[in-house]
Structure formats: C-alpha cells, structure tokens
Design a protein around this motif. Structure first.
Motif, short mmCIF file in Angstrom:
data_model
loop_
_atom_site.label_atom_id
_atom_site.label_comp_id
_atom_site.label_asym_id
_atom_site.label_seq_id
_atom_site.Cartn_x
_atom_site.Cartn_y
_atom_site.Cartn_z
N TRP A 139 0.01 7.43 -7.52
CA TRP A 139 -0.76 6.80 -8.59
C TRP A 139 -0.94 7.70 -9.81
O TRP A 139 -1.50 7.27 -10.82
N HIS A 199 -2.03 -0.86 -8.01
CA HIS A 199 -2.24 -1.55 -6.73
C HIS A 199 -2.31 -3.07 -6.88
O HIS A 199 -3.24 -3.69 -6.36
N ASP A 238 -7.34 9.42 -5.93
CA ASP A 238 -6.52 8.97 -4.80
C ASP A 238 -7.35 8.79 -3.53
O ASP A 238 -7.26 7.78 -2.85
N ASP A 292 -11.62 1.13 -10.50
CA ASP A 292 -10.80 2.30 -10.90
C ASP A 292 -11.39 2.96 -12.15
O ASP A 292 -11.55 4.17 -12.22
N ARG A 304 -9.99 5.82 -4.12
CA ARG A 304 -9.51 4.48 -4.44
C ARG A 304 -8.49 3.92 -3.44
O ARG A 304 -8.44 2.71 -3.23
N LYS A 305 -7.68 4.77 -2.85
CA LYS A 305 -6.61 4.21 -2.00
C LYS A 305 -7.15 3.47 -0.77
O LYS A 305 -6.71 2.35 -0.49
N PRO A 322 0.84 -1.20 0.00
CA PRO A 322 0.00 0.00 0.00
C PRO A 322 0.87 1.25 0.00
O PRO A 322 1.94 1.28 0.61
N ASN A 342 -6.51 -0.51 -0.18
CA ASN A 342 -5.83 -0.98 1.03
C ASN A 342 -6.65 -2.03 1.76
O ASN A 342 -6.12 -3.02 2.27
#
Ligand SMILES: Cc1cc2nc3c(=O)[nH]c(=O)nc-3n(C[C@H](O)[C@H](O)[C@H](O)COP(=O)(O)OP(=O)(O)OC[C@H]3O[C@@H](n4cnc5c(N)ncnc54)[C@H](O)[C@@H]3O)c2cc1C
Length: 421
Positions: free
Chosen positions: A302, A315, A354, A331, A357-358, A298, A362
């Motif tokens: 991006w 990812h 970001d 995404d 999606r992050k 993680p 994760n």
C-alpha cells in the motif's frame, strides 16, 4: 523543500477530497488535489454510508450538508416475489445507539459536491484535467508529471485514484491488480414523476427482493420522494473475449440497451402491489448504467517511498457491505493522525498505516464477499432457502435479542480515532 510540508493528492473522489480536508484540519501540510476528469464527476448512482463512515463525515464538518441532500431511512426490508414482506429490520439500531449515527443513502455526485464545497471553502487548490503520467520518487521529494507536461513536487503523495490507480500500477505495486468478482450490477436513479404508482412513500429504507437471477433493491436517495435509486446485482460471466476493456464495452452496450426485457421477465410473476411497483419502476426507467464489479484481493503493498495508497486504490472491495466510502474515510483519518507530528518518520507512518488498516480492510472485504453470495444465481429451491435463512436470521435476531447485543453490527461502531498509535 520549504519548511512547510506539502502533499500531492491524486484523485478527487471521496478519498482524495476527504484527505485534503482532514490534512488541512489536523496538520500543517498544504495539499494540492489533481483530478483526471475535466470537472467534478457526474458518474455513479447512490452510495449507502453506515455509522462508522457517517461519524467521520461529521468530524470532517460535512455530515449535516450531506444529510440535507440524502435519505436517512434505516430499515432493511426483504420482499418476496409472492408479494409479501419476509422481514423488516432497523439494521443499524444498535450501532446508532452507540455512535449517534445511523444510515444515509446519497447520490455519489451529491456526496462529492458537498466535499468539494468544503475543499473550496478551505481554499485547498484543486486542478482538474490532470492525468498523472509519471512519478519520480527520491530521497528529497516526490515529483509528478501530468499529461499536459505540467509538474509538481511534494514531501508526500497520496494515491487516491481509485481501483485502477495509476499510482499503484506504475509505482507502488504494479503486480497488485483488481480481479473480477463474477457479479455485475445494473442501476439507475429514476424520477418518481415517471412512475404511474404512488407507492414511493412506502420506501422507508433499502427494499430488497431476491429473485433466482439476483437481487433487486430499491431505495430513496434524496430527502424527498422525488427520486428513487434501484440496482439489480446478478452473476455475469466474463466476456467471451476475456477480461478486457473491449469485451466489457460490448457486454455493457448489450446490457444497457436490452435491460428491460430480461428484468421484466424475471418480475413477470411478481405478485401483489410490490410486484406491480417493481414492474412500474423498471418499465419507466429510461437509462441504466452497467458495472462489472471488480475488487482488489486482500494483500498487496500500500505504500512505497513517499507514496501512500488511500481508499479504493489500496483496497477496493465489492460494494455489498456498503463500506467503500467509509473505508476511505477511515484511511484518511488514520493517516492524518499519523502525519500530525512532523517529526514522525515516514517509514514509521507507513508501517503503522499497514498494521492498522490491513486487518480492518480484510474484515470488511470478507463481509462484502459473503453478502455478495446472496446475489448469485440460484434455482427455485435455492431462492426458497435464501429467503428462509434471511427470515430466520431476522426473527431469531429479534426473538433472542441479538440486535440488542450488536449482532452483525460490531464493525459499524469501529472508531478509527480511538485506535492507539
Ligand atoms: C456499483 C457500486 C456501488 C457502490 N456502492 C457503495 C455503497 O453503497 N457504499 C459505499 O460506501 N461505497 C460504495 N461503492 C464503493 C465506492 O464508490 C468507492 O469505495 C469510493 O468511491 C472510493 O473512493 P475513492 O476516492 O477511493 O475512489 P474513486 O471514487 O474511484 O475516485 C478516484 C478518483 O481518482 C481519479 N483518477 C483516476 N486516475 C487518475 C489519474 N491518473 N490522475 C488523476 N486522477 C485520477 C478519478 O477520476 C476519480 O475521480 C460502490 C461502488 C460501486 C462500483
């Protein structure tokens, strides 16, 4: 630049093809896809796709065609080497009720084929044999140069070029590198005509067997009983020569050439009809593929300038949550919504991408990593304990009605289109 927005998509895997299709459906952006290989990939076994991803395939308009080539049995069964079934469960029942979609196992080539057909129908240009070698990103445009010296330029570039992404390595975040998970897999698609046993009808979902050395799973991957896909996941140390391509090539050759004897030794005392069946499958497999499992920890960056990473390029995670394709689709759907309004600034698009999606990536990364632990080497007591925990989890889930409240399935009903922008 002309007034119509233009996107360059690097990579014609699930992420790249889906991105081109969704942008075509939802925005005014015209896309061109560039793929390194000379033709659509013939690599890969069969991927499992869960409700959150199937729903997006449906919205892309390719679900029915994919289902016609895949297998939809939703059961997860755990078998023991003593020959009995430890537990069996419809592992997506609650999520199916909520979303209308269950589970699909489909050969990766069939999935790519279905997406490619849709891309061709939409007349989206796709160029094969194009290895990206240079990115020149400036205030007005992003320009790319391929190994054959051809060039193109656009308003935006989507790096859908997989775990070893050139877009990431060369431009977006050169420091952000994949790491080895400690696990590797062997797998094969086997024609059932090669088997002596006729048990294939009994394969109603993903049939897993834990062993001290790792986990062996068997499933169907077509609507008929003509083919089976099996994979064995186990702990494998890094090659003695280190984490290098050469080291893995030697290891891979050894694993592929000598796969039968160690697997048959692991299954030597497997009892009952199930034990015979597993030995039958392994004995009658002629070709296997070996794949060390790498993932991106993680973090990382991006996007940069006009370039945004999508799917595994951003990812890549270990495959044990069955979410790689679905994460790429999520995404793509988010990016398409963000790009729908031409007046939305690119900086804002990157920030939202970001921020949304992050955390999701994760969460799924953690689930995949935890599921991977079950595949690690253990002793007889460790195996007993794993089977005990698994059986308790299934029985308690049934006894306390945990399935009915979506225990373990909440991440499968996530709808990226419902997330507020
Ligand atoms: C063993 C294994 C089992 C898996 N099982 C599952 C599963 O059950 N379910 C699931 O959802 N996912 C699974 N996955 C993960 C899934 O395969 C990936 O998440 C998915 O393929 C990601 O799609 P992508 O398009 O981002 O990347 P990729 O599929 O890797 O596609 C990238 C494309 O970019 C091209 N490319 C690369 N470099 C360049 C370049 N420089 N120029 C032009 N083109 C380039 C490549 O040739 C390729 O076609 C599994 C993965 C592995 C390894």
């Amino acid at each position: 630049m002309s007034s119509q927005r233009k996107a360059i998509i690097i990579g014609a895997g699930p992420a790249g093809l889906a991105a081109a299709l969704r942008l075509h459906q939802q925005t005014d952006i015209s896309c061109t896809i560039y793929e390194l290989r000379p033709e659509p990939t013939t690599l890969g076994g069969a991927v499992g796709i869960l409700p959150n991803g199937l729903r997006l395939l449906y919205r892309l308009g390719v679900y029915e065609k994919a289902l016609a080539r895949g297998f939809g049995g939703p059961n997860l069964s755990l078998h023991s080497l003593q020959g009995h079934t430890i537990g069996s469960q419809d592992w997506v029942g609650w999520a199916r009720e909520k979303t209308g979609f269950g589970y699909m196992r489909i050969k990766r080539t069939d999935l790519v084929d279905v997406l490619l057909e849709a891309v061709n129908e939409a007349k989206i240009p796709i160029r094969f044999n194009k290895r990206l070698e240079q990115i020149d990103d400036n205030a007005d445009e992003v320009k790319v140069i391929f190994s054959d010296s051809s060039t193109d330029s656009a308003d935006i570039l989507l790096g859908c070029d997989g775990i070893h992404s050139f877009v990431r390595r060369s431009y977006v975040d050169p420091e952000y590198a994949p790491e080895y998970s400690g696990l590797a897999g062997l797998g094969s698609v086997v024609p059932t005509s090669a088997l002596t046993s006729t048990t294939t009808e009994q394969i109603v979902g993903l049939e897993a067997t834990m062993t001290e050395m790792g986990m062996l799973a068997v499933t169907r991957c077509t609507p008929d009983t003509d083919e089976l896909y099996w994979f064995f996941t186990k702990e494998v140390a890094l090659p003695a020569s280190g984490d290098s391509r050469d080291g893995w090539e030697v290891q891979s050759k050894e694993e592929v050439e000598g796969f039968k004897a160690p697997l048959l030794e692991i299954l030597e005392n497997a009892q009952g009809e199930w034990g015979n069946y597993l030995r039958d499958i392994v004995s009658n497999t002629s070709v296997v593929k070996f794949y060390p499992i790498y993932r991106l920890p993680p973090g990382g960056t991006w996007s940069k300038g006009r370039c945004i990473l999508v799917g595994d390029a951003a990812h890549a995670m270990s495959p044990h949550a069955g979410q790689g394709v679905s994460m790429a689709l999520e995404d793509v759907f988010l990016l398409s919504r963000l790009l729908e309004d031409p007046s939305r600034p690119l900086g804002q698009i990157r920030e939202k991408y970001d921020a949304i999606r992050k955390p999701r990536a994760n969460e799924i990364y953690e689930i995949a990593a935890q599921n991977g632990q079950l595949r690690r080497r253990t002793g007889p007591w460790g195996l007993w304990f794993k089977e005990f925990v698994f059986s308790m989890a299934m029985n308690l889930s049934w006894a306390f009605g945990l399935e009915r409240v979506g225990f373990g399935q909440k991440h499968l009903v996530y709808d990226i289109d419902e997330v507020g922008l």
